[in-house]
Design a protein around this motif. Structure first.
Motif, short mmCIF file in Angstrom:
data_model
loop_
_atom_site.label_atom_id
_atom_site.label_comp_id
_atom_site.label_asym_id
_atom_site.label_seq_id
_atom_site.Cartn_x
_atom_site.Cartn_y
_atom_site.Cartn_z
N ARG A 312 5.18 -10.16 2.91
CA ARG A 312 5.25 -11.03 1.73
C ARG A 312 4.34 -12.25 1.86
O ARG A 312 3.95 -12.85 0.86
N SER A 313 3.99 -12.61 3.10
CA SER A 313 3.12 -13.78 3.30
C SER A 313 1.66 -13.50 2.97
O SER A 313 0.85 -14.42 2.87
N GLY A 314 1.31 -12.24 2.85
CA GLY A 314 -0.08 -11.87 2.57
C GLY A 314 -0.91 -11.65 3.82
O GLY A 314 -2.13 -11.47 3.73
N LEU A 315 -0.28 -11.63 4.99
CA LEU A 315 -1.00 -11.40 6.25
C LEU A 315 -1.06 -9.90 6.57
O LEU A 315 -0.11 -9.16 6.30
N TRP A 316 -2.18 -9.51 7.17
CA TRP A 316 -2.30 -8.15 7.71
C TRP A 316 -1.73 -8.11 9.12
O TRP A 316 -2.04 -8.97 9.95
N THR A 317 -0.92 -7.09 9.42
CA THR A 317 -0.51 -6.84 10.80
C THR A 317 -1.51 -5.85 11.38
O THR A 317 -1.50 -4.66 11.05
N THR A 318 -2.42 -6.34 12.22
CA THR A 318 -3.51 -5.51 12.71
C THR A 318 -3.19 -4.85 14.05
O THR A 318 -3.89 -3.92 14.46
N ASP A 319 -2.15 -5.33 14.73
CA ASP A 319 -1.78 -4.70 16.00
C ASP A 319 -0.38 -5.19 16.39
O ASP A 319 -0.07 -6.37 16.22
N ILE A 320 0.42 -4.29 16.90
CA ILE A 320 1.71 -4.66 17.49
C ILE A 320 1.83 -3.95 18.83
O ILE A 320 1.63 -2.74 18.92
N GLU A 321 2.16 -4.71 19.87
CA GLU A 321 2.41 -4.13 21.19
C GLU A 321 3.82 -4.51 21.63
O GLU A 321 4.25 -5.66 21.47
N ILE A 322 4.53 -3.54 22.18
CA ILE A 322 5.89 -3.77 22.69
C ILE A 322 5.83 -3.79 24.22
O ILE A 322 5.44 -2.81 24.85
N LEU A 323 6.19 -4.94 24.79
CA LEU A 323 6.29 -5.07 26.25
C LEU A 323 7.76 -4.86 26.60
O LEU A 323 8.61 -5.68 26.28
N ARG A 324 8.07 -3.76 27.26
CA ARG A 324 9.46 -3.35 27.44
C ARG A 324 10.13 -4.04 28.63
O ARG A 324 10.98 -4.91 28.45
N LEU A 325 9.76 -3.69 29.83
CA LEU A 325 10.46 -4.22 31.00
C LEU A 325 9.75 -5.41 31.65
O LEU A 325 10.17 -5.89 32.69
N HIS A 326 8.69 -5.89 31.03
CA HIS A 326 7.95 -7.01 31.62
C HIS A 326 8.82 -8.26 31.75
O HIS A 326 8.74 -8.99 32.74
N TYR A 327 9.67 -8.52 30.74
CA TYR A 327 10.49 -9.73 30.83
C TYR A 327 11.62 -9.55 31.84
O TYR A 327 12.05 -10.51 32.48
N ALA A 328 12.13 -8.34 31.98
CA ALA A 328 13.14 -8.10 33.01
C ALA A 328 12.59 -8.45 34.39
O ALA A 328 13.25 -9.10 35.21
N GLU A 329 11.34 -8.04 34.65
CA GLU A 329 10.72 -8.35 35.93
C GLU A 329 10.45 -9.84 36.06
O GLU A 329 10.62 -10.42 37.14
N THR A 330 10.03 -10.48 34.97
CA THR A 330 9.80 -11.93 35.00
C THR A 330 11.08 -12.65 35.35
O THR A 330 11.11 -13.54 36.22
N LEU A 331 12.18 -12.29 34.70
CA LEU A 331 13.47 -12.94 34.94
C LEU A 331 13.98 -12.69 36.35
O LEU A 331 14.63 -13.56 36.94
N LYS A 332 13.69 -11.52 36.88
CA LYS A 332 14.09 -11.26 38.27
C LYS A 332 13.39 -12.23 39.21
O LYS A 332 14.02 -12.79 40.12
N HIS A 333 12.10 -12.43 39.01
CA HIS A 333 11.36 -13.41 39.83
C HIS A 333 11.97 -14.80 39.67
O HIS A 333 12.18 -15.51 40.67
N TRP A 334 12.23 -15.20 38.43
CA TRP A 334 12.81 -16.53 38.20
C TRP A 334 14.18 -16.67 38.87
O TRP A 334 14.47 -17.69 39.49
N ARG A 335 15.00 -15.65 38.72
CA ARG A 335 16.36 -15.70 39.29
C ARG A 335 16.32 -15.82 40.81
O ARG A 335 17.03 -16.65 41.40
N MET A 336 15.49 -15.02 41.45
CA MET A 336 15.42 -15.05 42.91
C MET A 336 14.85 -16.38 43.39
O MET A 336 15.31 -16.94 44.40
#
Length: 415
Positions: A312-336
């Motif tokens: 509705r904003s008039g923007l084109w969505t030219t690419d979408i990427e889904i990063l699945r487990l990357h944040y799980a690994e990031t959070l593991k590093h932060w937690r440890m």
């Protein structure tokens, strides 16, 4: 005991032993072994509170010392239970509670300018030394990008910045807006590596002061500026717009204002890149513990809530990427890292705060591993032909940037 009945119905995988406030033991799941998680509950009302409102009461009981891990960690306990609940993470009797939360969803996510500023400061204006304890040396407080399993946190955060820069298709001299600039690491990277001018905006006074100081120390103050400003108040237009980890604070009632703002601030041949946590299971609600203690006003969106507003904003969505487990690994590093620095964190706040923070990191990691959370990167333009029609340029640009990046400079720790 209601909690005993619930756990007996839910826990089939893994091994869990519960010791109630009277010292009685209950076992669930697979036979007890050396990896069995053992939890002791203190306080006569604790089992009832957890059974009736687990998404709030488990975290509060852990914070207050009424839920004690006698074997294993809070992460082990949460993972054992969550693995058995399935992607929706609901107990059978919680349908009515879930319905009430959905009714209140609009109010919980209502973030007018004054509320947005106050809620951002609640989390990001904590003592800066806390974040020094567990983040990477560039103080990146968002999902990293792990090309290989043995990538370090520092390498993964650098790879995240490179990955984003490649999607922006930057050219020297371009003017870039970063909405939600954090401590300035991405803005400094884009200016130093890609030769662009960057305006970073934030609502956090703590982050603004540190980001500004970093630009001055790096000799980039003439090309990188930081302002305390709400995106709704900003004027002008930019060649590129990037936002990393800020969209989660917008709230569904304000999505139209956000993407209309991106459209207004973006030049006709411009490119925007929105990096946000998302939920794969469809619209939901923010867990009450996170909403109360960590991110008031925050909400993790489903793409099905985001895409109609972009359209509705008039923007084109030219690419979408889904990063699945990357944040799980990031959070593991932060937690440890946080656990390794527990004593230092306790000197900044107290034991209860440290348990709250551990619970937040552990629960978040479990959510990304087992409850359908992920990260999406949405690339947006105003015109259909602004970017190449294949994605090859992204990989080529990442390789080029990797070859010209300057050696990483350690972040100057907060005094």
């Amino acid at each position: 005991m209601l909690l005993d009945d619930l756990l007996r119905r839910v826990v089939k995988l893994g091994s869990l032993t519960l010791i109630d406030p009277k010292g009685r033991s209950y076992h669930y799941g697979e036979p007890a072994n050396d990896s069995t998680v053992v939890v002791r509950l203190n306080g006569a009302l604790t089992p009832w509170r957890i059974a009736l409102n687990p998404k709030l009461a488990v975290g509060e009981a852990f914070m207050d010392g009424r839920l004690v891990l006698e074997r294993g960690s809070i992460y082990d306990f949460l993972e054992t239970v969550v693995r058995n609940l399935g992607p929706q993470g609901e107990l059978p009797f919680q349908a009515a509670q879930r319905g009430w939360e959905k009714l209140m969803r609009w109010w919980h996510q209502f973030n007018p300018e004054a509320a947005a500023s106050r809620r951002v400061r609640h989390h990001y204006d904590l003592d800066g030394r806390l974040y020094d304890l567990f983040l990477d040396t560039d103080k990146q407080y968002s999902c990293a990008y792990f090309p290989t399993p043995d990538t370090t946190l520092e390498q993964a955060q650098l790879a995240k910045k490179r990955h984003i820069a490649a999607k922006l298709r930057l050219k020297p001299g371009m003017k870039v807006l970063e909405i939600g600039c954090g401590w300035g690491g991405l803005a400094l990277y884009l200016a130093e590596t890609c030769g662009v001018e960057v305006l970073g905006i934030t609502l956090s006074h703590e982050q603004h002061a540190i980001a500004k100081r970093r630009a001055e120390e790096r000799g980039l103050a003439d090309r990188v500026t930081f302002e305390i400003c709400d995106y709704r108040k900003l004027a002008g237009q930019f060649d590129r717009i990037v936002s990393v980890g800020m969209f989660e604070h917008v709230g569904v009632p304000h999505y139209a204002a956000y993407f209309n703002g991106v459209h207004r601030l973006l030049k006709d041949d411009g490119v925007a890149l929105i990096h946000s946590i998302g939920r794969s299971e469809g619209p939901g609600t923010t867990p009450s513990f996170i909403r109360k203690y960590i991110f008031p006003g925050g909400y993790i969106p489903a793409l099905s809530e985001v895409m109609p507003t972009i359209e509705r904003s008039g923007l084109w969505t030219t690419d979408i990427e889904i990063l699945r487990l990357h944040y799980a690994e990031t959070l593991k590093h932060w937690r440890m890292r946080f656990l390794a620095q527990w004593d230092k964190a306790r000197t900044l706040y107290d034991e209860r705060f440290c348990r709250m923070w551990e619970f937040y990191l552990a629960a978040s990691e479990v959510t990304f591993r087992h409850w359908g959370h992920m990260v999406f990167q949405a690339q947006l333009t105003k015109q259909i032909g602004t970017l190449p029609i294949t994605r090859d340029y992204m990989l080529e640009e990442e390789q080029r940037l990797a070859g010209i990046e300057k050696p990483a400079r350690p972040f100057a720790k907060t005094a």
